[in-house]
Design an enzyme around this catalytic site. Structure first.
Site, short mmCIF file in Angstrom:
data_model
loop_
_atom_site.label_atom_id
_atom_site.label_comp_id
_atom_site.label_asym_id
_atom_site.label_seq_id
_atom_site.Cartn_x
_atom_site.Cartn_y
_atom_site.Cartn_z
CB ALA A 54 -37.25 -88.29 -31.49
CG HIS A 104 -47.32 -96.70 -31.31
ND1 HIS A 104 -46.39 -97.32 -30.50
CD2 HIS A 104 -47.01 -95.39 -31.28
CE1 HIS A 104 -45.55 -96.41 -30.01
NE2 HIS A 104 -45.91 -95.22 -30.48
CG HIS A 156 -39.75 -96.48 -26.48
ND1 HIS A 156 -40.04 -95.62 -27.51
CD2 HIS A 156 -38.39 -96.57 -26.44
CE1 HIS A 156 -38.90 -95.20 -28.05
NE2 HIS A 156 -37.89 -95.75 -27.42
CG HIS A 198 -47.13 -90.32 -30.18
ND1 HIS A 198 -46.81 -90.49 -28.85
CD2 HIS A 198 -46.45 -91.28 -30.85
CE1 HIS A 198 -45.94 -91.49 -28.74
NE2 HIS A 198 -45.72 -92.00 -29.94
CG LEU A 199 -54.41 -89.15 -31.29
CD1 LEU A 199 -55.80 -89.54 -30.77
CD2 LEU A 199 -54.46 -88.94 -32.80
CG HIS A 244 -41.85 -97.66 -31.90
ND1 HIS A 244 -40.94 -98.25 -31.08
CD2 HIS A 244 -42.32 -96.59 -31.21
CE1 HIS A 244 -40.85 -97.56 -29.96
NE2 HIS A 244 -41.68 -96.55 -30.01
CG ASP A 261 -43.94 -93.95 -33.15
OD1 ASP A 261 -44.54 -93.34 -32.26
OD2 ASP A 261 -42.70 -93.99 -33.22
CE LYS A 271 -44.85 -97.30 -25.50
NZ LYS A 271 -44.93 -96.19 -26.43
N1 LIG Z 1 -41.27 -92.05 -31.95
C1 LIG Z 1 -40.76 -90.88 -31.66
O1 LIG Z 1 -39.68 -90.57 -32.16
N2 LIG Z 1 -41.38 -89.99 -30.87
C2 LIG Z 1 -42.56 -90.22 -30.08
C3 LIG Z 1 -42.31 -91.04 -28.85
C4 LIG Z 1 -42.11 -92.51 -29.11
O2 LIG Z 1 -42.96 -93.20 -29.65
O3 LIG Z 1 -41.05 -93.05 -28.74
C5 LIG Z 1 -43.17 -88.86 -29.70
O4 LIG Z 1 -44.01 -88.80 -28.82
O5 LIG Z 1 -42.81 -87.86 -30.33
ZN LIG Z 2 -44.67 -93.62 -30.29
ZN LIG Z 3 -41.71 -95.04 -28.53
#
Ligand SMILES: NC(=O)N[C@@H](CC(=O)O)C(=O)O
Ligand SMILES: [Zn+2]
Ligand SMILES: [Zn+2]
Length: 346
Positions: free
Chosen positions: A263, A14, A136, A16-17, A174, A247, A99
Protein backbone atom coordinates in the site's frame (compact mmCIF):
# COMPACT_ATOMS: atom_id res chain seq x y z
CA UNK A 1 -6.73 31.71 -18.36
CA UNK A 2 -4.03 31.74 -15.71
CA UNK A 3 -0.73 30.52 -17.11
CA UNK A 4 1.50 31.06 -14.13
CA UNK A 5 1.04 30.79 -10.36
CA UNK A 6 3.48 31.91 -7.72
CA UNK A 7 3.03 30.52 -4.23
CA UNK A 8 4.82 30.93 -0.99
CA UNK A 9 6.99 27.80 -0.92
CA UNK A 10 4.80 24.90 0.23
CA UNK A 11 5.51 22.33 2.95
CA UNK A 12 4.49 18.68 3.04
CA UNK A 13 2.86 17.77 6.36
CA UNK A 14 2.97 13.99 5.75
CA UNK A 15 5.64 12.13 3.81
CA UNK A 16 7.46 8.79 3.89
CA UNK A 17 11.14 9.22 3.06
CA UNK A 18 12.19 5.73 4.21
CA UNK A 19 15.87 5.24 5.05
CA UNK A 20 19.24 4.12 3.73
CA UNK A 21 19.63 4.22 -0.05
CA UNK A 22 15.96 5.24 -0.48
CA UNK A 23 16.88 8.71 0.76
CA UNK A 24 18.83 9.38 -2.45
CA UNK A 25 15.48 9.26 -4.30
CA UNK A 26 13.00 10.60 -1.78
CA UNK A 27 14.85 13.52 -0.22
CA UNK A 28 15.85 15.33 -3.45
CA UNK A 29 12.30 14.83 -4.79
CA UNK A 30 10.78 16.37 -1.67
CA UNK A 31 13.39 19.13 -1.39
CA UNK A 32 12.79 20.21 -5.00
CA UNK A 33 9.31 21.39 -4.01
CA UNK A 34 8.93 21.71 -0.28
CA UNK A 35 10.80 23.65 2.38
CA UNK A 36 9.79 21.32 5.19
CA UNK A 37 8.29 17.88 5.53
CA UNK A 38 6.73 16.05 8.40
CA UNK A 39 8.65 12.80 8.17
CA UNK A 40 6.72 9.67 9.01
CA UNK A 41 8.46 7.34 11.48
CA UNK A 42 7.26 3.94 10.18
CA UNK A 43 10.74 2.61 9.46
CA UNK A 44 11.75 -0.95 10.24
CA UNK A 45 12.35 -0.78 13.18
CA UNK A 46 10.26 2.34 13.82
CA UNK A 47 11.50 5.66 15.19
CA UNK A 48 10.30 5.34 18.78
CA UNK A 49 12.62 7.55 20.81
CA UNK A 50 14.49 10.85 20.75
CA UNK A 51 17.87 9.33 19.90
CA UNK A 52 16.47 7.45 16.92
CA UNK A 53 14.71 10.60 15.71
CA UNK A 54 17.92 12.62 15.99
CA UNK A 55 19.95 10.01 14.11
CA UNK A 56 17.29 9.62 11.40
CA UNK A 57 17.16 13.38 10.95
CA UNK A 58 20.94 13.44 10.40
CA UNK A 59 20.70 10.75 7.72
CA UNK A 60 18.00 12.75 5.92
CA UNK A 61 19.96 16.00 6.11
CA UNK A 62 22.96 14.25 4.55
CA UNK A 63 20.80 13.40 1.53
CA UNK A 64 19.65 17.01 0.89
CA UNK A 65 21.18 18.26 -2.40
CA UNK A 66 23.73 21.05 -2.02
CA UNK A 67 21.56 23.59 -3.85
CA UNK A 68 18.44 22.96 -1.74
CA UNK A 69 17.25 24.06 1.65
CA UNK A 70 15.05 21.46 3.27
CA UNK A 71 14.09 20.92 6.86
CA UNK A 72 12.85 17.51 7.97
CA UNK A 73 10.43 17.76 10.91
CA UNK A 74 10.64 14.65 13.01
CA UNK A 75 7.89 12.48 14.44
CA UNK A 76 7.92 9.72 17.07
CA UNK A 77 6.13 6.42 16.42
CA UNK A 78 3.87 5.57 19.36
CA UNK A 79 3.81 2.03 20.70
CA UNK A 80 2.08 0.41 23.67
CA UNK A 81 5.38 0.95 25.50
CA UNK A 82 5.90 4.66 24.86
CA UNK A 83 6.28 6.42 28.22
CA UNK A 84 5.35 9.97 29.22
CA UNK A 85 9.09 10.61 29.87
CA UNK A 86 9.79 9.88 26.20
CA UNK A 87 7.79 12.97 25.28
CA UNK A 88 9.93 15.54 27.06
CA UNK A 89 13.07 13.89 25.66
CA UNK A 90 11.57 13.96 22.17
CA UNK A 91 10.67 17.61 22.49
CA UNK A 92 14.21 18.42 23.59
CA UNK A 93 15.47 16.63 20.46
CA UNK A 94 13.31 18.85 18.24
CA UNK A 95 10.58 16.28 17.59
CA UNK A 96 7.33 18.12 16.80
CA UNK A 97 4.72 15.35 16.84
CA UNK A 98 3.91 11.72 17.62
CA UNK A 99 2.10 9.34 15.30
CA UNK A 100 -0.58 6.82 16.08
CA UNK A 101 -0.54 3.73 13.90
CA UNK A 102 -3.26 1.39 15.11
CA UNK A 103 -1.40 -1.95 15.15
CA UNK A 104 -1.82 -3.66 11.79
CA UNK A 105 -3.57 -0.75 10.07
CA UNK A 106 -1.02 -0.02 7.33
CA UNK A 107 2.55 -0.43 6.04
CA UNK A 108 5.00 -1.05 8.90
CA UNK A 109 2.43 -0.66 11.66
CA UNK A 110 3.09 -3.96 13.46
CA UNK A 111 4.62 -2.19 16.45
CA UNK A 112 1.70 0.23 16.63
CA UNK A 113 -0.76 0.83 19.44
CA UNK A 114 -3.22 -1.97 20.23
CA UNK A 115 -5.62 0.19 22.28
CA UNK A 116 -5.59 3.98 22.38
CA UNK A 117 -6.17 3.83 26.15
CA UNK A 118 -2.66 2.39 26.45
CA UNK A 119 -1.20 5.73 25.39
CA UNK A 120 -3.48 8.03 27.43
CA UNK A 121 -0.63 8.99 29.83
CA UNK A 122 1.51 9.77 26.77
CA UNK A 123 -1.24 11.88 25.18
CA UNK A 124 -1.47 13.76 28.44
CA UNK A 125 2.26 14.50 28.29
CA UNK A 126 1.98 15.57 24.64
CA UNK A 127 -0.88 17.90 25.48
CA UNK A 128 1.25 19.45 28.22
CA UNK A 129 4.43 19.71 26.11
CA UNK A 130 2.64 20.96 22.99
CA UNK A 131 3.52 18.06 20.70
CA UNK A 132 0.97 17.31 17.98
CA UNK A 133 -0.89 14.00 17.76
CA UNK A 134 -0.91 12.67 14.17
CA UNK A 135 -3.33 9.88 13.45
CA UNK A 136 -3.67 7.11 10.88
CA UNK A 137 -7.41 6.91 11.40
CA UNK A 138 -8.55 3.39 10.61
CA UNK A 139 -9.81 0.57 12.79
CA UNK A 140 -8.23 -2.81 12.18
CA UNK A 141 -11.07 -5.16 13.18
CA UNK A 142 -11.23 -7.83 10.47
CA UNK A 143 -15.03 -7.74 10.67
CA UNK A 144 -15.08 -4.09 9.54
CA UNK A 145 -15.16 -3.53 5.80
CA UNK A 146 -12.01 -1.83 4.51
CA UNK A 147 -14.10 1.00 2.99
CA UNK A 148 -15.68 1.74 6.40
CA UNK A 149 -12.59 1.65 8.56
CA UNK A 150 -11.99 5.39 8.66
CA UNK A 151 -15.58 6.29 9.52
CA UNK A 152 -15.73 3.69 12.32
CA UNK A 153 -12.43 4.93 13.71
CA UNK A 154 -13.85 8.45 14.02
CA UNK A 155 -16.95 7.19 15.80
CA UNK A 156 -15.35 4.67 18.13
CA UNK A 157 -11.88 6.06 18.84
CA UNK A 158 -11.09 9.58 17.71
CA UNK A 159 -14.22 11.23 19.09
CA UNK A 160 -13.24 9.97 22.56
CA UNK A 161 -9.68 11.27 22.28
CA UNK A 162 -10.89 14.69 21.13
CA UNK A 163 -13.22 14.84 24.14
CA UNK A 164 -10.64 13.60 26.65
CA UNK A 165 -7.78 15.86 25.43
CA UNK A 166 -9.37 19.18 24.51
CA UNK A 167 -6.04 21.03 24.31
CA UNK A 168 -4.18 18.40 22.27
CA UNK A 169 -3.55 19.42 18.65
CA UNK A 170 -4.68 16.52 16.47
CA UNK A 171 -4.09 15.98 12.74
CA UNK A 172 -6.23 13.33 11.13
CA UNK A 173 -3.86 12.23 8.38
CA UNK A 174 -4.71 11.54 4.72
CA UNK A 175 -8.50 11.79 5.09
CA UNK A 176 -10.52 9.87 2.52
CA UNK A 177 -14.19 10.31 3.37
CA UNK A 178 -16.92 12.91 3.63
CA UNK A 179 -17.36 11.65 7.20
CA UNK A 180 -13.78 12.62 8.06
CA UNK A 181 -14.12 16.04 6.42
CA UNK A 182 -17.31 16.67 8.42
CA UNK A 183 -15.77 15.37 11.64
CA UNK A 184 -12.83 17.77 11.30
CA UNK A 185 -15.04 20.74 10.39
CA UNK A 186 -17.32 20.12 13.36
CA UNK A 187 -14.50 19.61 15.89
CA UNK A 188 -12.89 22.52 17.71
CA UNK A 189 -9.89 24.52 16.46
CA UNK A 190 -7.38 21.94 17.73
CA UNK A 191 -8.40 19.35 15.12
CA UNK A 192 -7.18 19.50 11.52
CA UNK A 193 -6.54 17.14 8.60
CA UNK A 194 -4.14 16.53 5.76
CA UNK A 195 -5.37 15.60 2.29
CA UNK A 196 -3.30 13.84 -0.38
CA UNK A 197 -3.20 14.74 -4.06
CA UNK A 198 -4.29 11.25 -5.04
CA UNK A 199 -7.43 11.35 -2.91
CA UNK A 200 -8.34 14.64 -4.62
CA UNK A 201 -7.66 13.31 -8.11
CA UNK A 202 -9.02 9.77 -7.90
CA UNK A 203 -11.69 7.49 -6.54
CA UNK A 204 -11.95 3.72 -6.36
CA UNK A 205 -13.19 3.41 -9.94
CA UNK A 206 -9.77 4.58 -11.11
CA UNK A 207 -8.21 1.72 -9.16
CA UNK A 208 -10.67 -1.04 -9.99
CA UNK A 209 -12.52 -0.46 -13.28
CA UNK A 210 -11.00 -2.02 -16.39
CA UNK A 211 -8.42 -4.01 -14.43
CA UNK A 212 -6.80 -3.60 -11.06
CA UNK A 213 -4.23 -0.82 -10.98
CA UNK A 214 -1.88 -1.32 -8.05
CA UNK A 215 -0.27 2.10 -8.11
CA UNK A 216 -3.56 3.60 -6.93
CA UNK A 217 -3.61 1.24 -3.97
CA UNK A 218 -2.83 3.08 -0.78
CA UNK A 219 -4.27 3.21 2.71
CA UNK A 220 -6.74 4.47 3.64
CA UNK A 221 -8.05 3.07 0.36
CA UNK A 222 -9.62 5.29 -2.31
CA UNK A 223 -13.37 5.60 -1.72
CA UNK A 224 -16.37 6.29 -3.96
CA UNK A 225 -16.69 9.50 -5.95
CA UNK A 226 -19.00 11.25 -3.49
CA UNK A 227 -16.19 11.09 -0.93
CA UNK A 228 -13.67 12.38 -3.46
CA UNK A 229 -16.02 15.31 -4.12
CA UNK A 230 -16.28 16.04 -0.40
CA UNK A 231 -12.48 16.07 -0.09
CA UNK A 232 -12.16 18.43 -3.05
CA UNK A 233 -14.74 20.71 -1.46
CA UNK A 234 -12.86 20.68 1.86
CA UNK A 235 -9.42 21.26 0.34
CA UNK A 236 -10.61 24.13 -1.85
CA UNK A 237 -12.88 25.72 0.75
CA UNK A 238 -10.23 27.97 2.28
CA UNK A 239 -10.92 26.39 5.67
CA UNK A 240 -7.53 26.40 7.44
CA UNK A 241 -8.25 23.03 9.08
CA UNK A 242 -7.37 21.31 5.79
CA UNK A 243 -3.82 21.38 4.48
CA UNK A 244 -1.34 19.60 2.26
CA UNK A 245 0.12 16.20 3.18
CA UNK A 246 1.17 14.08 0.22
CA UNK A 247 1.50 10.73 2.00
CA UNK A 248 4.03 10.01 -0.74
CA UNK A 249 4.93 6.43 0.13
CA UNK A 250 7.61 4.77 -2.00
CA UNK A 251 7.54 1.06 -2.76
CA UNK A 252 9.71 -0.36 -5.53
CA UNK A 253 7.90 -1.35 -8.75
CA UNK A 254 8.25 -5.07 -7.99
CA UNK A 255 6.62 -4.59 -4.57
CA UNK A 256 3.60 -2.79 -6.07
CA UNK A 257 3.11 -4.93 -9.18
CA UNK A 258 2.83 -8.17 -7.25
CA UNK A 259 0.27 -10.78 -6.21
CA UNK A 260 0.20 -9.09 -2.79
CA UNK A 261 1.12 -5.50 -3.53
CA UNK A 262 2.21 -2.95 -0.94
CA UNK A 263 0.00 0.00 0.00
CA UNK A 264 1.31 3.43 -0.92
CA UNK A 265 1.54 5.78 -3.91
CA UNK A 266 4.68 7.69 -4.85
CA UNK A 267 3.77 11.31 -5.48
CA UNK A 268 6.78 13.24 -4.15
CA UNK A 269 8.28 13.62 -7.64
CA UNK A 270 5.44 15.85 -8.87
CA UNK A 271 3.40 16.59 -5.77
CA UNK A 272 2.65 20.29 -6.09
CA UNK A 273 1.92 19.83 -9.80
CA UNK A 274 -0.64 17.12 -8.96
CA UNK A 275 -2.31 19.38 -6.40
CA UNK A 276 -2.38 22.24 -8.93
CA UNK A 277 -4.13 19.89 -11.34
CA UNK A 278 -6.75 19.00 -8.73
CA UNK A 279 -7.34 22.60 -7.67
CA UNK A 280 -7.62 23.78 -11.26
CA UNK A 281 -10.19 21.09 -12.07
CA UNK A 282 -12.21 22.43 -9.14
CA UNK A 283 -11.85 26.00 -10.43
CA UNK A 284 -10.03 26.91 -7.23
CA UNK A 285 -6.40 27.64 -8.12
CA UNK A 286 -6.69 30.75 -5.96
CA UNK A 287 -7.16 28.49 -2.92
CA UNK A 288 -4.01 26.45 -3.51
CA UNK A 289 -1.61 28.74 -1.65
CA UNK A 290 -3.54 28.70 1.60
CA UNK A 291 -3.82 24.91 1.51
CA UNK A 292 -0.22 24.28 0.43
CA UNK A 293 1.71 27.04 2.15
CA UNK A 294 -0.24 28.83 4.91
CA UNK A 295 -2.51 26.54 6.90
CA UNK A 296 0.03 23.83 7.74
CA UNK A 297 2.61 26.05 9.47
CA UNK A 298 -0.20 28.05 11.09
CA UNK A 299 -1.66 24.91 12.68
CA UNK A 300 1.73 23.57 13.74
CA UNK A 301 2.61 26.96 15.29
CA UNK A 302 5.56 27.46 12.93
CA UNK A 303 6.38 30.45 10.77
CA UNK A 304 5.38 30.44 7.13
CA UNK A 305 8.10 30.18 4.52
CA UNK A 306 9.24 33.43 2.92
CA UNK A 307 10.54 32.32 -0.48
CA UNK A 308 8.28 31.37 -3.37
CA UNK A 309 7.86 28.75 -6.08
CA UNK A 310 6.39 29.28 -9.53
CA UNK A 311 4.24 26.88 -11.50
CA UNK A 312 3.79 27.39 -15.24
CA UNK A 313 1.18 26.01 -17.57
CA UNK A 314 3.61 23.93 -19.56
CA UNK A 315 2.30 20.41 -20.23
CA UNK A 316 4.90 17.72 -19.54
CA UNK A 317 4.93 13.99 -19.33
CA UNK A 318 5.80 12.13 -16.18
CA UNK A 319 8.40 9.41 -16.66
CA UNK A 320 7.20 5.78 -16.64
CA UNK A 321 9.68 4.93 -13.92
CA UNK A 322 12.31 6.59 -11.79
CA UNK A 323 15.50 5.00 -10.45
CA UNK A 324 14.93 3.65 -6.92
CA UNK A 325 17.31 1.52 -4.87
CA UNK A 326 18.74 -0.95 -7.37
CA UNK A 327 15.49 -1.10 -9.34
CA UNK A 328 12.78 1.42 -10.20
CA UNK A 329 9.69 3.06 -8.78
CA UNK A 330 6.56 4.02 -10.69
CA UNK A 331 5.41 7.53 -9.83
CA UNK A 332 1.66 8.05 -9.63
CA UNK A 333 0.45 9.21 -13.08
CA UNK A 334 3.48 7.64 -14.77
CA UNK A 335 3.48 8.45 -18.47
CA UNK A 336 0.58 10.87 -18.12
CA UNK A 337 0.64 14.54 -19.03
CA UNK A 338 0.41 17.15 -16.30
CA UNK A 339 -0.55 20.70 -17.21
CA UNK A 340 1.44 22.47 -14.51
CA UNK A 341 5.19 22.43 -14.19
CA UNK A 342 7.25 23.64 -11.31
CA UNK A 343 10.30 25.70 -12.16
CA UNK A 344 12.94 23.57 -10.43
CA UNK A 345 16.01 25.02 -8.73
CA UNK A 346 14.76 28.54 -9.46
N1 LIG B 1 -0.36 5.28 2.81
C1 LIG B 1 0.05 4.07 2.53
O1 LIG B 1 -0.66 3.34 1.84
N2 LIG B 1 1.24 3.59 2.95
C2 LIG B 1 2.14 4.22 3.88
C3 LIG B 1 1.68 4.12 5.30
C4 LIG B 1 0.54 5.05 5.66
O2 LIG B 1 0.63 6.27 5.54
O3 LIG B 1 -0.51 4.57 6.10
C5 LIG B 1 3.53 3.59 3.73
O4 LIG B 1 4.37 3.77 4.59
O5 LIG B 1 3.77 2.93 2.71
ZN1 LIG C 1 1.51 7.91 5.32
ZN1 LIG D 1 -1.24 6.23 7.18
Amino acid sequence: MTNEITLLRPDDWHIHLRDGDSLARTVPDAAAQFARSIVMPNLVPPVTNADQARAYRERIVTAVPANARFEPLMVLYLTDNTQPEDIAAAKAAGVVACKLYPAGATTNSDSGVTDVKNIYPVLDAMQREGLLFLVHGEVTDSAIDIFDREKIFLETILSGVVKDFPELKIVLEHITTQDAAEFVKAAGPKVAATITAHHLLYNRNHMLVGGIKPHYYCLPILKRMTHQDALIAAATSGNPKFFLGTDSAPHAKSKKEAACGCAGSYTAYSAIELYAEAFERAGALDKLEGFASHFGPDFYGLTRNTDTVTLKREPWQLPQTLPYLDETIVPLCAGETLNWKLARNA
